[in-house]
Design an enzyme around this catalytic site. Structure first.
Site, PDB file in Angstrom:
ATOM      1  N   GLU A 336      79.438  -2.281 -73.615  1.00 28.79           N
ATOM      2  CA  GLU A 336      78.304  -2.859 -72.907  1.00 28.79           C
ATOM      3  C   GLU A 336      77.248  -1.799 -72.604  1.00 28.79           C
ATOM      4  O   GLU A 336      77.562  -0.667 -72.249  1.00 28.79           O
ATOM      5  CB  GLU A 336      78.746  -3.564 -71.624  1.00 28.79           C
ATOM      6  CG  GLU A 336      79.694  -2.790 -70.748  1.00 28.79           C
ATOM      7  CD  GLU A 336      80.375  -3.641 -69.682  1.00 28.79           C
ATOM      8  OE1 GLU A 336      80.354  -4.879 -69.791  1.00 28.79           O
ATOM      9  OE2 GLU A 336      80.933  -3.046 -68.743  1.00 28.79           O
ATOM     10  N   CYS A 337      76.011  -2.161 -72.820  1.00 30.72           N
ATOM     11  CA  CYS A 337      74.828  -1.343 -72.554  1.00 30.72           C
ATOM     12  C   CYS A 337      74.944   0.022 -73.238  1.00 30.72           C
ATOM     13  O   CYS A 337      74.844   0.101 -74.452  1.00 30.72           O
ATOM     14  CB  CYS A 337      74.582  -1.226 -71.055  1.00 30.72           C
ATOM     15  SG  CYS A 337      72.845  -0.899 -70.666  1.00 30.72           S
ATOM     16  N   GLY A 338      75.163   1.109 -72.488  1.00 30.60           N
ATOM     17  CA  GLY A 338      75.248   2.424 -73.116  1.00 30.60           C
ATOM     18  C   GLY A 338      76.343   2.506 -74.163  1.00 30.60           C
ATOM     19  O   GLY A 338      76.175   3.140 -75.220  1.00 30.60           O
ATOM     20  N   MET A 341      75.062   0.859 -77.219  1.00 31.99           N
ATOM     21  CA  MET A 341      74.143   1.735 -77.939  1.00 31.99           C
ATOM     22  C   MET A 341      74.907   2.761 -78.780  1.00 31.99           C
ATOM     23  O   MET A 341      74.485   3.101 -79.891  1.00 31.99           O
ATOM     24  CB  MET A 341      73.224   2.449 -76.956  1.00 31.99           C
ATOM     25  CG  MET A 341      72.263   1.546 -76.211  1.00 31.99           C
ATOM     26  SD  MET A 341      71.450   2.399 -74.819  1.00 31.99           S
ATOM     27  CE  MET A 341      70.532   3.677 -75.685  1.00 31.99           C
ATOM     28  N   SER A 437      77.103  -5.717 -76.184  1.00 27.96           N
ATOM     29  CA  SER A 437      75.897  -6.343 -75.637  1.00 27.96           C
ATOM     30  C   SER A 437      75.281  -5.421 -74.600  1.00 27.96           C
ATOM     31  O   SER A 437      75.931  -4.509 -74.072  1.00 27.96           O
ATOM     32  CB  SER A 437      76.236  -7.691 -74.993  1.00 27.96           C
ATOM     33  OG  SER A 437      75.114  -8.249 -74.333  1.00 27.96           O
TER      34      SER A 437
END
EC number: 6.3.5.11
Length: 465
Positions: A336-338, A341, A437
């Site tokens: 999730e998020c970082g 990425m 996500s």
């Protein structure tokens, strides 16, 4: 039996956080076991709480979680299965005391959590350049909601002794029933550095022993703790039978969870729920470790600041290859998020330098100079996945400055709505048994998610045995 206090501010800002940390430091120095909590979806403040108290801070959020889920999370932290029970719960509020997900009710606010837990509020007011106006603000806040109980208030950023005298005179005249617990003088050495997603994280060492001692001394000198603690009632609500700790299941699977300066945004209750459903949590560092831990069945990549450590993450080619191979094997990966990425093909930092990442998703993540998304989110899955069956719903939060550019079209695993129910453009990416996500999910909003992840790890282990 334990005491409980909620620290609520009249406005958002680091001042309330600084006083919360100082109070935790002072209480800890008094040899009280402090159990910290944080209202709202924030990750950074809980990390600072843990450094101060030595105890994991728990998020309580009235929009992401139901009342029962919040109360249960509070009780489980205050009634540990092992070790000494806390002497006091200190709950740092979010934004202003009454601010949350709505302008017309207290959903998601600090005030809501205080009422759910029947806790008294210590109100923090910025007293800079105010005297009678300070009392007016205190009067308004303490009478706005008759269901709230106030332990008192603290004046922050006061100047001279004369300033303190004026505030005390105004409070005595206009708010005689509201205890003025303390007046905190401005202290330029006690500041908390920040960056684009908020304060600098605890993992970067901003709270050393000298700073913690200074915080504790600051609070001890200017807050009447003897009076404050005497006036706080014991919180005696017992655990009901259905809330008692159940026997911990045997550890059926091993899940590797990234934890270092680049990946430090994870709700503590997410890991607790995974453990309660049979997961053994193994921490590892994508920054410092060459390979994933041995004999693992799943990987959890929380959020954080991969953009700040993009060069180091990129240079650790063995870890990137290990994560890519693990995903390609079909074993569960949740990011999730970082963490999401990190699974992209590459990241371009705000210095316009591009670094290769794990290349699990065919995406290019680019840092922006402004936030690209901010707010509460509810996701609904559009297919069966490691998060559960189709139409599984869960709530969380989204806040990031980067954006993802797709190199190939994909079908999103999520439909995502904001706090008002309006659809957003946020996606849930999926490949094999890897889900990623920008949304940080709070598993306590839908406990079946943690159970489904553990079961997915168990299924794929069976397939690989």
């Amino acid at each position: 039996m334990a005491k409980i206090i909620v620290i609520g501010g009249t406005q958002s800002g680091s001042g309330k956080t600084l006083i919360s940390l100082a109070i935790m430091a002072a209480l800890t120095r008094r040899e009280l076991k402090v159990q910290p909590f944080k209202c709202g979806p924030d990750f950074i403040d809980p990390g600072l709480h843990k450094v101060i108290t030595g105890n994991t801070s728990i998020n309580l959020d009235g929009w992401m979680l139901s009342k029962d889920a919040c109360i249960n999370a509070y009780k489980k932290a205050m009634h540990p299965s092992t070790g000494k029970a806390p002497d006091i719960a200190v709950i740092e509020g979010v934004m202003g005391l009454f601010d949350g997900a709505s302008g017309s009710n207290d959903a998601g606010s600090t005030a809501q959590i205080a009422k759910w837990l029947e806790a008294q509020v210590l109100l923090v007011i910025d007293g800079r350049s105010m005297a009678r106006s300070f009392a007016a603000i205190a009067h308004g806040f303490t009478t706005f909601d008759p269901d709230l109980i106030f332990a008192g208030c603290v004046a922050n950023n006061v100047g001279s002794p004369n300033h303190v005298s004026l505030i005390r005179e105004a409070m005595h005249t206009y708010c005689p029933t509201t205890l003025l617990a303390g007046c905190m003088p401005r202290k330029e050495t006690l500041t908390l550095p920040s960056r684009h997603l908020g304060l600098v994280t605890a993992e970067e060492g901003i709270l050393n022993s000298e700073r913690i001692t200074e915080l504790a001394q600051w609070a001890e000198e200017h807050i009447n703790f003897d009076q404050l603690l005497t006036n706080l009632p014991e919180h005696t609500e017992p655990l009901s039978p259905q809330d008692r700790w159940e026997a911990t299941p045997s550890k059926m699977v091993r899940i590797a969870v990234a934890q270092d300066a680049a990946f430090c945004f994870c709700y503590a209750d997410n890991l607790r729920l995974l453990e309660e459903h049979g997961a053994e949590i193994i921490h590892f560092s994508p920054l410092n470790d060459a390979y994933l831990p041995k004999d693992i069945d799943g990987v959890y990549l929380p959020g954080g600041y991969p953009e700040l450590y993009a060069e180091r993450l990129s240079l650790n080619t063995s870890m990137r290859s290990a994560i890519r191979a693990f995903s390609q094997s079909g074993k569960p990966v949740y990011a999730e998020c970082g963490g999401f990425m990190y699974l992209a093909r590459e990241i371009t930092t705000d210095a316009a330098t591009t670094y290769p990442m794990c290349n699990v998703f065919d995406l290019h993540c680019t840092m922006s100079t402004r936030h690209r998304a901010l707010g509460y989110r509810e996701i609904t899955t559009t297919a069966d996945s490691i998060l559960g069956s189709k139409n599984t719903t869960a709530r969380g939060h989204e806040f990031h400055y980067s954006f993802a550019e797709e190199n190939t079209a994909h079908n999103s695993l999520y439909t995502v709505t904001d706090r008002k129910g309006a659809k957003t453009s946020t996606s849930g990416y999926v490949t094999r048994n890897t889900v990623g996500s920008y949304v940080h999910l709070h598993f306590a909003s839908q406990p079946s998610v943690a159970k489904a992840i553990v079961e997915a790890c168990l299924r794929t282990r069976t397939l690989h045995d």
